[in-house]
Design a protein around this motif. Structure first.
Motif, mmCIF file in Angstrom:
data_model
loop_
_atom_site.group_PDB
_atom_site.id
_atom_site.type_symbol
_atom_site.label_atom_id
_atom_site.label_comp_id
_atom_site.label_asym_id
_atom_site.label_seq_id
_atom_site.Cartn_x
_atom_site.Cartn_y
_atom_site.Cartn_z
ATOM 1 N N ASP A 318 8.386 10.523 5.487
ATOM 2 C CA ASP A 318 8.745 10.886 4.262
ATOM 3 C C ASP A 318 7.744 12.467 4.178
ATOM 4 O O ASP A 318 6.636 11.798 3.928
ATOM 5 C CB ASP A 318 8.895 10.127 2.915
ATOM 6 C CG ASP A 318 8.915 10.201 2.068
ATOM 7 O OD1 ASP A 318 9.407 12.147 2.038
ATOM 8 O OD2 ASP A 318 9.181 9.709 1.130
ATOM 9 N N PRO A 319 7.874 13.794 4.285
ATOM 10 C CA PRO A 319 7.718 14.593 4.045
ATOM 11 C C PRO A 319 6.377 14.641 2.506
ATOM 12 O O PRO A 319 6.086 15.575 2.669
ATOM 13 C CB PRO A 319 8.392 16.188 4.592
ATOM 14 C CG PRO A 319 9.649 15.104 4.743
ATOM 15 C CD PRO A 319 9.637 13.589 4.433
ATOM 16 N N ASP A 320 7.156 14.055 2.007
ATOM 17 C CA ASP A 320 6.880 14.297 0.620
ATOM 18 C C ASP A 320 5.443 12.403 0.578
ATOM 19 O O ASP A 320 5.035 12.805 -0.555
ATOM 20 C CB ASP A 320 7.639 13.843 -0.562
ATOM 21 C CG ASP A 320 8.301 14.985 -0.868
ATOM 22 O OD1 ASP A 320 7.750 15.888 -0.123
ATOM 23 O OD2 ASP A 320 9.458 15.857 -1.382
ATOM 24 N N LYS A 321 5.302 11.988 1.461
ATOM 25 C CA LYS A 321 4.595 10.385 1.460
ATOM 26 C C LYS A 321 2.876 11.444 1.091
ATOM 27 O O LYS A 321 2.635 11.890 1.815
ATOM 28 C CB LYS A 321 4.623 10.003 2.326
ATOM 29 C CG LYS A 321 4.041 8.551 2.368
ATOM 30 C CD LYS A 321 5.171 7.779 3.713
ATOM 31 C CE LYS A 321 4.526 6.397 3.333
ATOM 32 N NZ LYS A 321 4.822 5.842 4.606
ATOM 33 N N GLN A 322 2.658 10.328 0.658
ATOM 34 C CA GLN A 322 1.129 10.893 -0.302
ATOM 35 C C GLN A 322 0.488 10.893 1.123
ATOM 36 O O GLN A 322 0.416 9.284 2.428
ATOM 37 C CB GLN A 322 0.064 9.924 -1.139
ATOM 38 C CG GLN A 322 0.466 10.575 -2.610
ATOM 39 C CD GLN A 322 -0.225 10.506 -3.133
ATOM 40 O OE1 GLN A 322 -1.515 9.150 -3.206
ATOM 41 N NE2 GLN A 322 -0.602 11.433 -3.958
ATOM 42 N N VAL A 323 -0.221 11.789 2.035
ATOM 43 C CA VAL A 323 -0.542 11.160 3.601
ATOM 44 C C VAL A 323 -1.301 9.268 3.682
ATOM 45 O O VAL A 323 -1.434 9.259 5.237
ATOM 46 C CB VAL A 323 -1.538 12.365 3.769
ATOM 47 C CG1 VAL A 323 -2.853 12.535 3.354
ATOM 48 C CG2 VAL A 323 -1.583 12.276 6.093
ATOM 49 N N ASN A 324 -2.702 9.480 2.213
ATOM 50 C CA ASN A 324 -3.355 8.734 2.737
ATOM 51 C C ASN A 324 -3.058 7.404 2.279
ATOM 52 O O ASN A 324 -3.149 5.438 3.349
ATOM 53 C CB ASN A 324 -4.570 8.469 1.995
ATOM 54 C CG ASN A 324 -3.311 8.794 0.790
ATOM 55 O OD1 ASN A 324 -3.109 9.799 0.737
ATOM 56 N ND2 ASN A 324 -3.922 7.824 -0.365
ATOM 57 N N SER A 325 -1.222 7.036 2.917
ATOM 58 C CA SER A 325 -0.560 5.806 2.640
ATOM 59 C C SER A 325 0.534 5.269 4.040
ATOM 60 O O SER A 325 1.326 4.803 3.802
ATOM 61 C CB SER A 325 0.653 6.056 1.521
ATOM 62 O OG SER A 325 1.457 6.286 1.052
ATOM 63 N N THR A 326 0.642 6.917 4.810
ATOM 64 C CA THR A 326 0.840 6.565 6.268
ATOM 65 C C THR A 326 1.304 5.305 6.666
ATOM 66 O O THR A 326 -0.413 4.945 6.891
ATOM 67 C CB THR A 326 0.961 7.383 6.892
ATOM 68 O OG1 THR A 326 -0.236 8.077 7.359
ATOM 69 C CG2 THR A 326 1.620 8.619 6.601
ATOM 70 N N THR A 327 1.345 4.729 7.394
ATOM 71 C CA THR A 327 1.229 3.475 8.218
ATOM 72 C C THR A 327 1.186 3.515 9.815
ATOM 73 O O THR A 327 0.818 4.508 10.162
ATOM 74 C CB THR A 327 2.361 2.087 7.967
ATOM 75 O OG1 THR A 327 3.157 3.002 8.954
ATOM 76 C CG2 THR A 327 2.851 1.701 6.922
ATOM 77 N N LYS A 328 0.336 3.076 10.186
ATOM 78 C CA LYS A 328 -0.380 2.501 11.702
ATOM 79 C C LYS A 328 0.669 3.047 12.737
ATOM 80 O O LYS A 328 0.592 3.731 13.034
ATOM 81 C CB LYS A 328 -0.813 1.416 12.566
ATOM 82 C CG LYS A 328 -1.275 1.407 13.751
ATOM 83 C CD LYS A 328 -2.197 1.161 13.666
ATOM 84 C CE LYS A 328 -2.789 0.980 14.806
ATOM 85 N NZ LYS A 328 -2.587 1.775 15.746
ATOM 86 N N GLU A 329 2.341 2.074 12.616
ATOM 87 C CA GLU A 329 3.411 2.404 13.320
ATOM 88 C C GLU A 329 3.678 4.114 13.076
ATOM 89 O O GLU A 329 4.282 4.637 13.901
ATOM 90 C CB GLU A 329 4.356 1.880 12.911
ATOM 91 C CG GLU A 329 5.462 0.818 13.981
ATOM 92 C CD GLU A 329 6.453 0.478 12.444
ATOM 93 O OE1 GLU A 329 6.763 0.297 12.208
ATOM 94 O OE2 GLU A 329 7.449 0.058 13.491
#
Ligand SMILES: Cc1cc2nc3c(=O)[nH]c(=O)nc-3n(C[C@H](O)[C@H](O)[C@H](O)COP(=O)(O)OP(=O)(O)OC[C@H]3O[C@@H](n4cnc5c(N)ncnc54)[C@H](O)[C@@H]3O)c2cc1C
Length: 417
Positions: A318-329
């Motif tokens: 998701d482009p608007d997702k906060q980057v520190n909450s991206t998952t390993k996957e």
């Protein structure tokens, strides 16, 4: 009608070299050129700087660059090799310099200087050049050739066909040598564009037009079997890619691929120096630096601006997702894009944009020690009209200097003994 010693069809590098050598040795030489000036293509070589040769002193390595037909060049290169080319130009008052990849250029960086010194040498040796003379037919008569142009008929004891290939036809290289040779009994290996841009099926490639990439690794594969791979610089075009490594990769496609019947993939590794694990660490460090920012704004240190929107789209994050909450996957998917961004190859560009022609006069019917036809006495070939094509880097012009020299000196040797 006077019969001259040698008529040369084409005032490109191969024809001019042969004319200089044969005339220096006392032959009466005439060049027939359909343009109104010498060497139109030579003037635009090396982006106007003319990469005259490649300082690959080892003949075997030089030859390996030409694939299976390269062995035809052994004799030519031993008679007139890379160092001879450099000395030849220096003797004409044209100093040279060597750049990255052993590429040799005139010190002045001007292709026009290469043409100028050749022109001066032609004049000095009294070579006649008939401009706007398009050769339409060559007939072997008893003991001489009759050459028919749009303007006149010329009789000559020997003929050299140095008409080039079919690439960049606006320079005069329109493949005329093939029917002329065919009429004299020669076989022609199908001419195809080579050293040419690669075209992709994906239409969205247009949004990347003009973006150049450095230090990338590009691989072409079919059903996960690697066909060829190169490291270096490349450039996106409106419908695919071009640039140094793409041109060289296109040679593999021209020779070996039937585009109608295969699924070819071009893959870009944007970070060839990093393993996937190392890249993951680098991405994590960037994401930490940009924490609290949206993912779409965090690729700035890793990618040029023009390609970031495409990466964001293809990453499925998701482009608007906060980057520190991206998952390993999600990061794994992103890493795969960096290491293996894939495009489907639709084909290669046309002769209009090809640096060289693959195919030409079948080498089996030419004596590699003299460039004389094995079928017709007194008929010679030199330059790109032959079925020889090398990579970028000065290799193709060296073929012109070497084959032109050998043809010119062999004809002189035959005539004067
Ligand atoms: C954009 C571009 C950049 C390049 N840069 C480099 C480079 O830096 N280094 C390198 O090694 N190679 C380079 N090449 C390749 C190189 O230019 C060619 O391999 C080389 O010019 C071939 O020389 P040639 O003498 O065989 O034929 P050409 O240079 O093609 O010359 C053939 C001549 O024959 C004439 N002719 C054709 N038919 C007839 C006819 N029927 N009657 C009379 N005249 C005729 C043509 O008008 C032409 O003048 C480049 C090619 C291109 C297109």
């Amino acid at each position: 009608m006077q019969t001259i010693d040698l008529a040369i069809v084409g005032a490109g590098p191969a024809g001019m070299m042969a004319a200089i050598i044969a005339s220096k040795r006392g032959l009466n030489v005439c060049i027939l050129e359909k343009n109104d000036r010498l060497a139109r293509k030579l003037l635009i070589t090396g982006k106007g700087r003319c990469n005259v040769t490649n300082l690959e002193i080892d003949n075997k390595q030089f030859i390996d660059n030409f694939g299976k037909n390269g062995k035809f060049l052994y004799s030519c290169l031993s008679q007139f090799g890379v160092e001879d080319t450099i000395s030849f130009f220096e003797s004409l008052g044209l100093p040279t310099k060597v750049e990255r990849g052993n590429r040799v250029f005139p010190a002045s960086d001007k292709a026009s200087d290469v043409v100028r010194v050749l022109e001066e040498e032609l004049k000095k040796n009294k070579v006649e050049v008939e401009f706007q003379s398009k050769v339409k037919d060559i007939q072997k008569k008893y003991g001489y050739f009759e050459i028919v142009t749009n303007r006149s008929k010329i009789n000559s004891k020997n003929v050299l066909i140095a008409t080039g290939g079919k690439s960049y036809p606006q320079t005069g290289s329109t493949g005329d040598g093939y029917p002329l040779a065919r009429n004299l009994g020669h076989k022609i290996v199908e001419a195809k564009p080579s050293l040419v841009p690669i075209i992709f099926r994906e239409k969205y490639i247009k949004e990347l037009e003009g973006l150049s990439l450095k230090n990338v690794k590009i691989t072409i594969s079919r059903k996960d079997k690697v066909l060829a791979s190169r490291f270096g610089e490349a450039l996106f075009t409106h419908n695919g890619m071009s640039g140094p490594i793409i041109l060289d990769l296109s040679r593999e496609l021209t020779k070996n691929v039937d585009f109608a019947n295969c699924d070819l993939i071009l893959s870009i590794d944007f970070k060839p120096a990093l393993s996937k694990e190392e890249l993951d660490k680098r991405i994590l460090a960037d994401f930490a630096k940009f924490k609290n920012k949206q993912f779409k704004n965090c690729l700035g240190d890793l990618l040029p601006a023009k390609i970031r929107p495409l990466f964001v789209r293809l990453s499925k994050i998701d482009p608007d997702k906060q980057v520190n909450s991206t998952t390993k996957e999600e990061r794994t998917w992103l890493i795969n894009l960096f290491k293996d961004l894939r495009f489907t190859i639709q084909g290669v560009g046309s002769f209009d944009e090809a640096i060289i022609t693959s195919g030409g006069i079948d080498l089996k019917e030419i004596n590699p020690k003299t460039m004389e036809s094995k079928l017709v006495r007194g008929l010679y070939f030199a330059g790109e009209v032959l079925d020889l094509d090398g990579p970028t880097g000065g290799y193709n012009l060296q073929v012109c200097w070497s084959t032109g020299y050998v043809a010119g000196s062999s004809i002189a040797c035959e005539e004067l003994t």
